[in-house]
Design an enzyme around this catalytic site. Structure first.
Site, short mmCIF file in Angstrom:
data_model
loop_
_atom_site.label_atom_id
_atom_site.label_comp_id
_atom_site.label_asym_id
_atom_site.label_seq_id
_atom_site.Cartn_x
_atom_site.Cartn_y
_atom_site.Cartn_z
N TYR A 192 14.70 40.69 -31.08
CA TYR A 192 12.81 39.81 -31.44
C TYR A 192 12.56 40.55 -32.43
CZ TYR A 192 9.05 35.96 -31.40
OH TYR A 192 9.11 35.07 -32.13
N SER A 221 5.81 36.70 -37.25
CA SER A 221 5.26 36.82 -35.88
C SER A 221 4.70 38.67 -35.71
CB SER A 221 6.01 37.12 -34.94
OG SER A 221 5.89 37.22 -33.36
P1 NAD Z 1 9.85 26.05 -29.85
O1 NAD Z 1 11.06 27.28 -28.30
O2 NAD Z 1 8.97 25.16 -28.64
O3 NAD Z 1 10.20 25.12 -29.95
C1 NAD Z 1 11.83 26.35 -31.26
C2 NAD Z 1 12.51 25.32 -32.16
O4 NAD Z 1 13.39 26.25 -32.53
C3 NAD Z 1 12.93 23.97 -31.40
O5 NAD Z 1 12.26 22.83 -32.25
C4 NAD Z 1 14.50 24.36 -31.54
O6 NAD Z 1 15.01 22.92 -31.48
C5 NAD Z 1 14.47 25.11 -32.48
N1 NAD Z 1 15.70 25.62 -31.89
C6 NAD Z 1 15.97 26.85 -31.49
N2 NAD Z 1 17.12 27.17 -31.53
C7 NAD Z 1 18.08 26.56 -32.25
C8 NAD Z 1 19.14 27.06 -33.09
N3 NAD Z 1 20.19 27.66 -32.01
N4 NAD Z 1 19.04 25.44 -33.89
C9 NAD Z 1 18.49 24.77 -34.11
N5 NAD Z 1 17.08 25.31 -33.90
C10 NAD Z 1 17.36 25.64 -32.76
O7 NAD Z 1 9.33 27.73 -30.20
P2 NAD Z 1 7.62 28.13 -30.93
O8 NAD Z 1 6.80 28.99 -29.61
O9 NAD Z 1 7.13 26.99 -31.69
O10 NAD Z 1 8.37 29.16 -31.97
C11 NAD Z 1 8.85 29.05 -33.44
C12 NAD Z 1 8.51 30.00 -34.12
O11 NAD Z 1 7.63 30.32 -34.06
C13 NAD Z 1 9.35 30.85 -33.83
O12 NAD Z 1 10.16 31.36 -34.94
C14 NAD Z 1 9.28 32.01 -32.72
O13 NAD Z 1 9.56 32.71 -32.79
C15 NAD Z 1 7.65 32.13 -33.98
N6 NAD Z 1 6.67 32.32 -32.93
C16 NAD Z 1 6.33 31.81 -31.91
C17 NAD Z 1 4.86 32.23 -31.28
C18 NAD Z 1 5.05 32.32 -30.00
O14 NAD Z 1 3.45 32.80 -29.30
N7 NAD Z 1 4.91 30.42 -29.18
C19 NAD Z 1 4.40 33.69 -31.44
C20 NAD Z 1 4.48 34.82 -33.12
C21 NAD Z 1 6.28 33.51 -33.67
#
Ligand code: NAD
Length: 263
Positions: free
Chosen positions: A158, A145
């Protein structure tokens, strides 16, 4: 240089939603065998699986595992290897968020965030690596991130976790540099996904703002473009990292954040 994707297997953790789903779709479109994963039951993951399957390539297979439990991260990786005989591309994407002041941060939230993003990456990498080494080829992409490079208040677990994921990425990259394996971190700014949508209310509470102001003054304020990154943009970068021409990119923390970390 044409890439040989036939028979190559990609495990994308957290691929039922958001960024992981976009990455799984992109890799399926490229022709990889996708091993999809999420916390949801197989029935609840069906819609995501259908979207991945609609991209073409071999039919995706869904694996359920709760990555907050260390042994399930290992078991997931092993189950994918048992099913397909290999993992060539490992995308550690699953992640969760909690917004709270540190003196009010629940121990269980701290533990869970570290387990889902950091411990799981440690477990999946060390289980997938021996096969990659044997075949002399592998790609590991860790979704960190902008918070792996910069801090924001109220996100202690985080920010600490994502900084650690960047450190893990660099270390693994150095250990496997001569083995035909790359390991990189992608560091997105705010991407509009269910994870971000879910934290708007929490952010409004801790900042004492309206939800509208949270989006404008907290989330998009650090992104000079003032726009959310789209999951497909992150997916394209992840796909690029799987290619032969990306073989010299390793140990990198690649920003895709609308200019956030240029400041
Ligand atoms: P999201 O909530 O849309 O998806 C999260 C996914 O993780 C889902 O498939 C869910 O099933 C899985 N998950 C959650 N808890 C879990 C657990 N205990 N065991 C197994 N699977 C689990 O999230 P997103 O926004 O697509 O984020 C995906 C990644 O990108 C994360 O690592 C997040 O930190 C990172 N990220 C997101 C952003 C953002 O702005 N959305 C920015 C930077 C980094």
């Amino acid at each position: 240089m044409s890439d040989d994707v036939a028979g190559k297997v990609a495990l994308v953790t957290g691929s039922t939603s958001g960024i992981g789903l976009a990455i799984a779709c992109r890799l399926a479109r490229a022709g990889f065998q996708v091993a999809a994963h999420g916390l949801e039951s197989a029935a609840d993951a069906q819609e995501a699986l259908d979207r991945i399957g609609a991209e073409g390539g071999p039919a995706p297979v869904y694996f359920h595992a709760d990555l907050s439990r260390s042994e399930e991260s290992h078991d997931l990786t092993k189950a994918v290897i048992d099913r397909f005989g290999r993992i060539d591309i490992l995308v550690n994407n699953a992640g969760i968020q909690k917004v709270a002041a540190i003196d009010n941060f629940a121990q269980e939230d701290w533990d869970r965030i570290i387990a889902v993003s950091l411990d799981s990456a440690f477990q999946t990498i060390r289980t997938a690596l021996p096969g990659m080494k044997k075949r002399g080829w592998g790609r590991i992409v860790n979704i960190a991130s902008a918070h792996g490079l910069r801090a924001s208040p109220f996100k202690s677990a985080y920010v600490a976790t994502k900084h650690a994921v960047v450190g893990l990425t660099k270390t693994v990259a150095l250990e496997v540099a001569e083995a035909g394996i790359t390991c990189n971190a992608i560091c997105p700014g705010y991407v509009w996904t269910p994870l971000v949508a879910a934290q708007v209310a929490d952010q409004a509470r801790v900042h004492g703002m309206s939800e509208e102001d949270v989006v404008r003054k907290v989330m998009l304020a650090p992104q000079p473009t003032r726009k959310f990154v789209q999951p497909e943009e992150v997916a394209e970068l992840a796909h690029y990292l799987t290619q032969e021409l990306a073989r010299s990119i390793t140990g990198a923390a690649l920003s895709i954040d609308g200019g956030w970390t240029a400041k």
